[in-house]
Design a protein around this motif. Structure first.
Motif, mmCIF file in Angstrom:
data_model
loop_
_atom_site.group_PDB
_atom_site.id
_atom_site.type_symbol
_atom_site.label_atom_id
_atom_site.label_comp_id
_atom_site.label_asym_id
_atom_site.label_seq_id
_atom_site.Cartn_x
_atom_site.Cartn_y
_atom_site.Cartn_z
ATOM 1 N N ARG A 1 -15.523 -11.385 14.814
ATOM 2 C CA ARG A 1 -16.204 -10.627 13.982
ATOM 3 C C ARG A 1 -16.164 -9.044 14.524
ATOM 4 O O ARG A 1 -16.872 -8.856 15.688
ATOM 5 N N ALA A 2 -15.931 -8.166 13.699
ATOM 6 C CA ALA A 2 -15.666 -6.709 14.261
ATOM 7 C C ALA A 2 -16.094 -5.909 13.209
ATOM 8 O O ALA A 2 -15.956 -5.947 11.982
ATOM 9 N N THR A 3 -17.003 -4.660 13.743
ATOM 10 C CA THR A 3 -17.722 -3.842 12.822
ATOM 11 C C THR A 3 -16.930 -2.701 13.356
ATOM 12 O O THR A 3 -17.120 -2.250 14.582
ATOM 13 N N LEU A 4 -16.361 -1.737 12.525
ATOM 14 C CA LEU A 4 -15.544 -0.787 12.978
ATOM 15 C C LEU A 4 -16.178 0.649 12.434
ATOM 16 O O LEU A 4 -16.423 0.884 11.179
ATOM 17 N N VAL A 5 -16.815 1.282 13.525
ATOM 18 C CA VAL A 5 -17.497 2.570 12.962
ATOM 19 C C VAL A 5 -16.273 3.552 13.215
ATOM 20 O O VAL A 5 -15.993 4.009 14.319
ATOM 21 N N ARG A 6 -15.820 4.169 12.034
ATOM 22 C CA ARG A 6 -14.560 4.911 11.840
ATOM 23 C C ARG A 6 -15.152 6.438 11.816
ATOM 24 O O ARG A 6 -15.679 6.746 11.161
ATOM 25 N N ARG A 7 -14.037 7.166 12.701
ATOM 26 C CA ARG A 7 -14.257 8.587 12.628
ATOM 27 C C ARG A 7 -13.830 9.037 11.316
ATOM 28 O O ARG A 7 -12.813 8.423 10.583
ATOM 29 N N GLY A 8 -14.453 10.074 10.418
ATOM 30 C CA GLY A 8 -14.254 10.300 9.145
ATOM 31 C C GLY A 8 -12.856 10.824 9.030
ATOM 32 O O GLY A 8 -12.127 10.615 8.067
ATOM 33 N N GLY A 9 -12.311 11.752 9.981
ATOM 34 C CA GLY A 9 -10.921 12.234 10.042
ATOM 35 C C GLY A 9 -10.768 12.549 11.399
ATOM 36 O O GLY A 9 -11.375 12.645 12.268
ATOM 37 N N ASP A 10 -9.257 13.100 11.464
ATOM 38 C CA ASP A 10 -9.006 13.342 12.684
ATOM 39 C C ASP A 10 -9.425 14.683 12.802
ATOM 40 O O ASP A 10 -9.683 15.716 11.728
ATOM 41 N N PRO A 11 -9.401 15.430 14.087
ATOM 42 C CA PRO A 11 -10.075 16.939 14.346
ATOM 43 C C PRO A 11 -9.044 17.741 13.331
ATOM 44 O O PRO A 11 -10.005 18.972 13.037
#
Ligand code: NAD
Length: 338
Positions: free
Chosen positions: A163-173
């Motif tokens: 079970r994985a919750t991925l907190v993702r960066r909105g975009g690359d720099p």
């Protein structure tokens, strides 16, 4: 013999793959292709990579910008032993017929649908499936990070469920148009996120549920992981297993790295090109066992963890080395591990 590698799409992933290929003892960059003469095109020329125009009608723009071209992308595909396609999502599939026309094996990136390739690829998990293949998809940054973690856990203990919750960066720099700017967005709202099914392209029989969120950050992705194992090792044993994985960096507690910001600072302090982290970054003290349930946090550098995987996939499709030898060569050439 030096493997001749062409890179079609010289952006965030493509330029990193080019530099990583150049660093290998058995490979050369025969050229890179771009659609337009932006700063990355200038960078390619500056780095000494022969630059090819990806779209013939737009080739004149390079002349106008004073950037010298080595030719058209077709010539690059013909000259290369392998093409790494690092174009934006979906364009890789459009390019497939071009690679077939010249009978050049091609690697695609994680933004492509799995159906574009004969197999999806992670060096630690399923290198052999790509040996001699004509079309291989190197899975996305998050899927790479999850696969590197799941492979040793399955081998050592067996896995009931991930079970994985991925907190993702909105975009690359550099992605000025991406967001959110000030929000916390379940993405997608309904389960599962696409990551679970994507991990199953590497481990077809794995039970895995994933949830995703997007946050206003550009540095890295963060995974909150729970794996129900088929055994009950203690946390120290699991930590040591992860420490033995060459592409997992278990952050020692004494380093006092409290998040992605300090991690990136650490990578830059160590002179990593572009501040890249080719390894999964697992917080040592987060590795915990409750019964047969493993918990941990890991950070994944979206712009670079797939780079060594592309290098290994080049050796797989050309049958130039077995998994162990390729991974070791790639790691040594790049300086993977701390
Ligand atoms: P990017 O936009 O930074 O780079 C893509 C490059 O391809 C650009 O230089 C663009 O000009 C060029 N291009 C566009 N159309 C082209 C064409 N027809 N022919 C040749 N070049 C063309 O994108 P990226 O972030 O490097 O992503 C590339 C692939 O890698 C995607 O499949 C993406 O999903 C995947 N990927 C991205 C990340 C990430 O976080 N950036 C991580 C893992 C995988």
């Amino acid at each position: 013999y030096m493997l001749q590698v062409g890179i079609n799409g010289y952006g965030t992933i493509g330029k990193r793959v080019a530099d990583a290929v150049r660093a290998q003892p058995d490979m050369e960059v025969v050229g890179v292709a771009k659609t337009r003469p932006n700063f990355e095109a200038e960078g390619a020329v500056e780095n000494g990579y022969p630059l090819y125009a990806a779209i013939e009608e737009r080739a004149g723009r390079f002349d106008d910008a004073g950037i010298e071209l080595a030719g058209m992308v077709e010539e690059l595909v013909e000259a290369a032993d392998v093409i790494v396609d690092a174009c934006p999502s979906g364009i890789g599939a459009d390019n497939k017929s071009l690679y077939d026309e010249y009978d050049t094996p091609a690697l695609y990136q994680g933004g492509e649908d799995a159906s574009v390739a004969d197999t999806s690829f992670n060096a630690r998990a399923n290198y052999d499936e790509a040996v001699g293949a004509q079309h291989v998809r190197v899975v996305s940054c998050n899927t790479t990070g999850l696969s590197r973690l799941v492979a040793p856990l399955r081998e050592e203990y067996g896995v009931e469920k991930v079970r994985a919750t991925l907190v993702r960066r909105g975009g690359d720099p550099a992605q000025t148009g991406r967001g959110p700017i000030n929000d916390i967005v379940p993405n997608p709202v309904s389960l599962p996120s696409h990551h679970g099914p994507d991990v199953k392209t590497i481990f077809p029989d794995l039970a895995i549920d994933t949830l995703g969120l997007k946050v206003p950050a550009t540095l890295m992705h963060m995974h909150s992981i729970n794996v129900s194992l088929e055994a009950e090792p203690d946390a120290e044993e699991v930590r040591e297993l992860l420490e033995r994985q060459s592409r997992i960096f278990v952050i020692p507690e004494h380093m006092d790295i409290d998040g992605a910001g300090k991690l990136k600072e650490f990578a830059m302090d160590r002179g990593r090109p572009r501040g890249d982290f080719w390894e999964n970054c697992v917080w040592g003290e987060s590795v915990s066992m409750e019964g047969n349930d493993l918990y941990l946090f890991q950070a994944i550098h979206q712009e670079s963890d797939v780079v060594p995987e592309n290098v290994d996939a080049i050796r797989a499709v050309t049958n130039a080395a077995d998994a162990e030898e390729s991974i070791e060569t790639t790691n040594d050439a790049l300086g993977i591990g701390f």
